[in-house]
Motif scaffolding. Structure first.
Motif, PDB file in Angstrom:
ATOM      1  N   LYS A 102      29.031  27.550 -12.356  1.00 30.31           N
ATOM      2  CA  LYS A 102      29.341  28.942 -11.980  1.00 30.31           C
ATOM      3  C   LYS A 102      28.968  29.923 -13.100  1.00 30.31           C
ATOM      4  CE  LYS A 102      34.106  29.209 -13.570  1.00 30.31           C
ATOM      5  NZ  LYS A 102      35.284  30.027 -13.520  1.00 30.31           N
ATOM      6  N   HIS A 103      28.708  29.408 -14.326  1.00 31.22           N
ATOM      7  CA  HIS A 103      28.277  30.290 -15.422  1.00 31.22           C
ATOM      8  C   HIS A 103      26.751  30.372 -15.548  1.00 31.22           C
ATOM      9  CE1 HIS A 103      32.333  31.036 -16.758  1.00 31.22           C
ATOM     10  NE2 HIS A 103      32.580  29.735 -16.698  1.00 31.22           N
ATOM     11  N   VAL A 104      26.060  29.742 -14.592  1.00 36.15           N
ATOM     12  CA  VAL A 104      24.604  29.917 -14.503  1.00 36.15           C
ATOM     13  C   VAL A 104      24.373  30.835 -13.294  1.00 36.15           C
ATOM     14  CG1 VAL A 104      22.367  28.785 -14.194  1.00 36.15           C
ATOM     15  CG2 VAL A 104      24.234  27.571 -15.374  1.00 36.15           C
ATOM     16  N   PRO A 105      23.759  32.006 -13.487  1.00 41.97           N
ATOM     17  CA  PRO A 105      23.572  32.906 -12.343  1.00 41.97           C
ATOM     18  C   PRO A 105      22.891  32.178 -11.178  1.00 41.97           C
ATOM     19  CG  PRO A 105      22.929  33.986 -14.388  1.00 41.97           C
ATOM     20  CD  PRO A 105      23.205  32.554 -14.729  1.00 41.97           C
ATOM     21  N   LYS A 106      23.407  32.390  -9.977  1.00 36.67           N
ATOM     22  CA  LYS A 106      22.850  31.692  -8.795  1.00 36.67           C
ATOM     23  C   LYS A 106      21.358  31.980  -8.623  1.00 36.67           C
ATOM     24  CE  LYS A 106      26.895  30.839  -5.974  1.00 36.67           C
ATOM     25  NZ  LYS A 106      27.944  31.515  -6.798  1.00 36.67           N
ATOM     26  N   LYS A 107      20.948  33.198  -9.015  1.00 37.84           N
ATOM     27  CA  LYS A 107      19.522  33.541  -8.856  1.00 37.84           C
ATOM     28  C   LYS A 107      18.627  32.657  -9.731  1.00 37.84           C
ATOM     29  CE  LYS A 107      19.621  37.121 -12.399  1.00 37.84           C
ATOM     30  NZ  LYS A 107      19.571  38.488 -12.807  1.00 37.84           N
ATOM     31  N   TYR A 108      19.225  31.960 -10.682  1.00 36.58           N
ATOM     32  CA  TYR A 108      18.426  31.090 -11.564  1.00 36.58           C
ATOM     33  C   TYR A 108      18.447  29.610 -11.144  1.00 36.58           C
ATOM     34  CZ  TYR A 108      18.419  34.905 -15.061  1.00 36.58           C
ATOM     35  OH  TYR A 108      18.264  36.090 -15.721  1.00 36.58           O
ATOM     36  N   TRP A 109      19.274  29.270 -10.138  1.00 33.81           N
ATOM     37  CA  TRP A 109      19.487  27.855  -9.843  1.00 33.81           C
ATOM     38  C   TRP A 109      18.204  27.100  -9.488  1.00 33.81           C
ATOM     39  CZ3 TRP A 109      24.792  26.807  -6.916  1.00 33.81           C
ATOM     40  CH2 TRP A 109      25.841  27.194  -7.770  1.00 33.81           C
ATOM     41  N   ASN A 110      17.220  27.815  -8.926  1.00 33.03           N
ATOM     42  CA  ASN A 110      15.984  27.123  -8.535  1.00 33.03           C
ATOM     43  C   ASN A 110      14.892  27.180  -9.594  1.00 33.03           C
ATOM     44  OD1 ASN A 110      16.866  26.171  -6.029  1.00 33.03           O
ATOM     45  ND2 ASN A 110      16.626  28.237  -5.170  1.00 33.03           N
ATOM     46  N   LEU A 111      15.205  27.759 -10.737  1.00 30.48           N
ATOM     47  CA  LEU A 111      14.196  27.814 -11.801  1.00 30.48           C
ATOM     48  C   LEU A 111      13.896  26.412 -12.315  1.00 30.48           C
ATOM     49  CD1 LEU A 111      15.277  30.846 -14.058  1.00 30.48           C
ATOM     50  CD2 LEU A 111      13.622  30.809 -12.169  1.00 30.48           C
ATOM     51  N   SER A 112      12.744  26.291 -12.983  1.00 29.97           N
ATOM     52  CA  SER A 112      12.385  25.003 -13.595  1.00 29.97           C
ATOM     53  C   SER A 112      12.924  24.942 -15.023  1.00 29.97           C
ATOM     54  CB  SER A 112      10.856  24.883 -13.631  1.00 29.97           C
ATOM     55  OG  SER A 112      10.340  25.860 -14.522  1.00 29.97           O
ATOM     56  N   SER A 113      12.904  23.744 -15.595  1.00 32.03           N
ATOM     57  CA  SER A 113      13.301  23.590 -17.002  1.00 32.03           C
ATOM     58  C   SER A 113      12.472  24.492 -17.901  1.00 32.03           C
ATOM     59  CB  SER A 113      13.094  22.144 -17.460  1.00 32.03           C
ATOM     60  OG  SER A 113      13.929  21.305 -16.740  1.00 32.03           O
ATOM     61  N   GLU A 114      11.164  24.572 -17.568  1.00 33.44           N
ATOM     62  CA  GLU A 114      10.263  25.404 -18.377  1.00 33.44           C
ATOM     63  C   GLU A 114      10.703  26.874 -18.334  1.00 33.44           C
ATOM     64  OE1 GLU A 114       9.294  23.042 -16.287  1.00 33.44           O
ATOM     65  OE2 GLU A 114       8.022  21.698 -17.465  1.00 33.44           O
ATOM     66  N   ALA A 117      13.790  27.287 -20.489  1.00 30.08           N
ATOM     67  CA  ALA A 117      13.399  27.200 -21.899  1.00 30.08           C
ATOM     68  C   ALA A 117      12.729  28.503 -22.352  1.00 30.08           C
ATOM     69  CB  ALA A 117      12.468  26.004 -22.122  1.00 30.08           C
ATOM     70  N   LYS A 118      11.922  29.085 -21.484  1.00 31.54           N
ATOM     71  CA  LYS A 118      11.211  30.308 -21.830  1.00 31.54           C
ATOM     72  C   LYS A 118      12.192  31.435 -22.184  1.00 31.54           C
ATOM     73  CE  LYS A 118       7.543  33.172 -20.023  1.00 31.54           C
ATOM     74  NZ  LYS A 118       7.628  34.045 -18.852  1.00 31.54           N
ATOM     75  N   MET A 119      13.282  31.548 -21.383  1.00 32.91           N
ATOM     76  CA  MET A 119      14.276  32.604 -21.655  1.00 32.91           C
ATOM     77  C   MET A 119      14.942  32.383 -23.017  1.00 32.91           C
ATOM     78  SD  MET A 119      16.462  33.289 -18.209  1.00 32.91           S
ATOM     79  CE  MET A 119      16.198  31.956 -17.070  1.00 32.91           C
ATOM     80  N   TRP A 120      15.236  31.112 -23.301  1.00 32.31           N
ATOM     81  CA  TRP A 120      15.966  30.813 -24.545  1.00 32.31           C
ATOM     82  C   TRP A 120      15.053  30.961 -25.768  1.00 32.31           C
ATOM     83  CZ3 TRP A 120      18.220  25.638 -22.195  1.00 32.31           C
ATOM     84  CH2 TRP A 120      19.005  25.976 -21.090  1.00 32.31           C
ATOM     85  N   ILE A 121      13.800  30.534 -25.611  1.00 32.70           N
ATOM     86  CA  ILE A 121      12.843  30.672 -26.725  1.00 32.70           C
ATOM     87  C   ILE A 121      12.633  32.157 -27.025  1.00 32.70           C
ATOM     88  CG2 ILE A 121      10.427  30.297 -27.417  1.00 32.70           C
ATOM     89  CD1 ILE A 121      10.617  27.652 -25.661  1.00 32.70           C
ATOM     90  N   GLU A 122      12.637  32.971 -25.955  1.00 36.77           N
ATOM     91  CA  GLU A 122      12.469  34.407 -26.147  1.00 36.77           C
ATOM     92  C   GLU A 122      13.643  34.996 -26.946  1.00 36.77           C
ATOM     93  OE1 GLU A 122      10.574  36.580 -22.969  1.00 36.77           O
ATOM     94  OE2 GLU A 122      12.045  38.197 -23.283  1.00 36.77           O
ATOM     95  N   GLU A 123      14.866  34.492 -26.702  1.00 36.08           N
ATOM     96  CA  GLU A 123      16.001  34.989 -27.498  1.00 36.08           C
ATOM     97  C   GLU A 123      15.802  34.645 -28.978  1.00 36.08           C
ATOM     98  OE1 GLU A 123      19.823  35.709 -24.704  1.00 36.08           O
ATOM     99  OE2 GLU A 123      19.829  33.775 -25.753  1.00 36.08           O
ATOM    100  N   TRP A 124      15.258  33.473 -29.227  1.00 39.12           N
ATOM    101  CA  TRP A 124      14.988  33.059 -30.614  1.00 39.12           C
ATOM    102  C   TRP A 124      13.891  33.931 -31.238  1.00 39.12           C
ATOM    103  CZ3 TRP A 124      16.266  30.945 -34.977  1.00 39.12           C
ATOM    104  CH2 TRP A 124      15.296  30.491 -35.875  1.00 39.12           C
ATOM    105  N   GLU A 125      12.843  34.177 -30.471  1.00 38.34           N
ATOM    106  CA  GLU A 125      11.713  34.907 -31.056  1.00 38.34           C
ATOM    107  C   GLU A 125      11.982  36.399 -31.190  1.00 38.34           C
ATOM    108  OE1 GLU A 125       8.496  33.603 -28.551  1.00 38.34           O
ATOM    109  OE2 GLU A 125       8.098  31.851 -29.830  1.00 38.34           O
ATOM    110  N   LYS A 126      12.609  36.980 -30.147  1.00 32.77           N
ATOM    111  CA  LYS A 126      12.763  38.444 -30.131  1.00 32.77           C
ATOM    112  C   LYS A 126      14.167  38.904 -30.468  1.00 32.77           C
ATOM    113  CE  LYS A 126       8.976  39.169 -26.926  1.00 32.77           C
ATOM    114  NZ  LYS A 126       8.678  39.241 -25.502  1.00 32.77           N
ATOM    115  N   GLY A 127      15.114  37.995 -30.518  1.00 31.86           N
ATOM    116  CA  GLY A 127      16.504  38.371 -30.754  1.00 31.86           C
ATOM    117  C   GLY A 127      17.228  38.596 -29.437  1.00 31.86           C
ATOM    118  N   ILE A 128      18.557  38.500 -29.488  1.00 35.49           N
ATOM    119  CA  ILE A 128      19.384  38.645 -28.287  1.00 35.49           C
ATOM    120  C   ILE A 128      19.652  40.131 -28.043  1.00 35.49           C
ATOM    121  CG2 ILE A 128      21.665  38.138 -27.308  1.00 35.49           C
ATOM    122  CD1 ILE A 128      21.611  35.576 -29.219  1.00 35.49           C
ATOM    123  N   GLU A 129      20.059  40.817 -29.099  1.00 32.26           N
ATOM    124  CA  GLU A 129      20.423  42.231 -29.042  1.00 32.26           C
ATOM    125  C   GLU A 129      20.432  42.708 -30.484  1.00 32.26           C
ATOM    126  OE1 GLU A 129      24.200  42.420 -26.947  1.00 32.26           O
ATOM    127  OE2 GLU A 129      24.025  44.592 -26.829  1.00 32.26           O
TER     128      GLU A 129
END
Ligand SMILES: [Zn+2]
Length: 311
Positions: A102-114, A117-129
């Motif tokens: 329930k803490h994963v947005p439903k709109k993301y449930w069908n996304l792939s692992s890749e 990973a892309k969203m998380w790598i982006e937080e690392w590269e560009k920062g969260i906020e």
């Protein structure tokens, strides 16, 4: 190196560390997370500051805040508290699948692992906020066998590790899911020293602890104070006897300000049982200062050092 909310810190300067605590948590589903405005942020800071000052005064320098995005993560609160206390505070990227996803947005449930990973790598590269970067990957799975979403989250955390060098701390709690998480890491050719089995102290069968340790994973015994002290002392004696003390992390999984509750309704557990209760008991048992130092200083800096660990 480790990455704090204020930037890189040499792992040698981490000092005494708590590896798994929370400052704030919001248990509402991802779609209903409460927006944290400046008023609420100030209230959280005011309430949590004394608890952090208490551990600062007990000689701690570093604090890992393990609340993921969509479970209430607010990096601005962490940065303010880091500035006010002088503690190194570390936040995370990744998604939390436990609680039936329930803490994963439903709109993301069908996304792939890749995609994950892309969203998380982006937080690392560009920062969260505000340029604040994550210092580790936090994920969580439901009890095994793993469902499809959880499998994708774990594979995504392995991909993100290989890309960023960030260590993965995965909430487990029982043996089947913990072993399956380890297996996925092996399949993705990630060395298991990049994996921390969170809540390993909830795994009843000690043989499974040994199996995970032999594979090279770190085990986190993070409910110190929430169970009778004897329980953790006994675990500690067993891992010392088996020669795996270098792979053990301890913490309280304590805190926190619950978003959505009033000031008066907050029920906060301090981060102090290790200092006030656990270490004195270890000393009574004749467990050396050197081992205590490993648990609080060396092991955390080894576990969270940012570097790619391939098999
Ligand atoms: Zn936790």
């Amino acid at each position: 190196m480790v990455m704090t909310v204020k930037g890189f810190v040499d792992k040698k300067d981490m000092g005494k560390t708590l590896v798994h605590e929370h400052i704030l948590v919001d248990f509402s589903p991802a779609e209903e997370q409460i927006k944290i405005d400046d008023n609420l942020r100030n209230e959280i800071v005011e309430i949590m500051l004394p608890y952090l000052m208490e551990i600062k005064n007990l000689g701690y320098s570093t604090f890992f805040e393990c609340t993921p995005k969509y479970v209430g993560r607010d990096v601005k609160v962490l940065k303010i508290l880091s500035e006010k206390t002088g503690l190194n505070v570390i936040t995370n990227t990744g998604f939390y699948g436990a609680g039936e996803d329930k803490h994963v947005p439903k709109k993301y449930w069908n996304l792939s692992s890749e995609d994950f990973a892309k969203m998380w790598i982006e937080e690392w590269e560009k920062g969260i906020e505000d340029g604040i970067k994550p210092g580790f990957i936090k994920t969580a799975v439901n009890p095994g066998p793993l469902n499809e979403i959880d499998k994708k989250l774990i594979r995504a955390s392995a991909f993100t590790h290989l890309e960023t060098g960030l260590t993965v701390a995965c909430h487990t709690g029982e043996e089947r899911c913990a072993l399956e998480v380890a297996r996925i890491f092996e399949e993705e050719k990630v060395d298991l020293s990049a994996l921390i089995i969170v809540h390993a102290d909830a795994i009843e069968n000690f043989e499974v602890h040994l199996e995970l340790l032999e594979k090279g994973a770190f085990l986190e015994y993070d409910s110190i104070g929430a169970r009778p002290m004897e329980y953790h002392l006994n675990l500690m004696e067993k891992v010392i006897k088996e020669g795996f003390i270098d792979r053990i992390l301890i913490s309280h999984d304590a805190g926190w300000f619950t978003v959505g509750k009033s000031k008066e309704e907050q029920n906060i557990r301090p981060y102090t049982d290790i200092s006030y209760k656990f270490i004195p008991k270890l000393e009574e048992k004749g467990i050396s200062e050197e081992i205590v130092e490993k648990l609080l200083v060396n092991n955390p800096s080894e576990a969270f050092d940012i570097r790619v660990r391939k098999r």
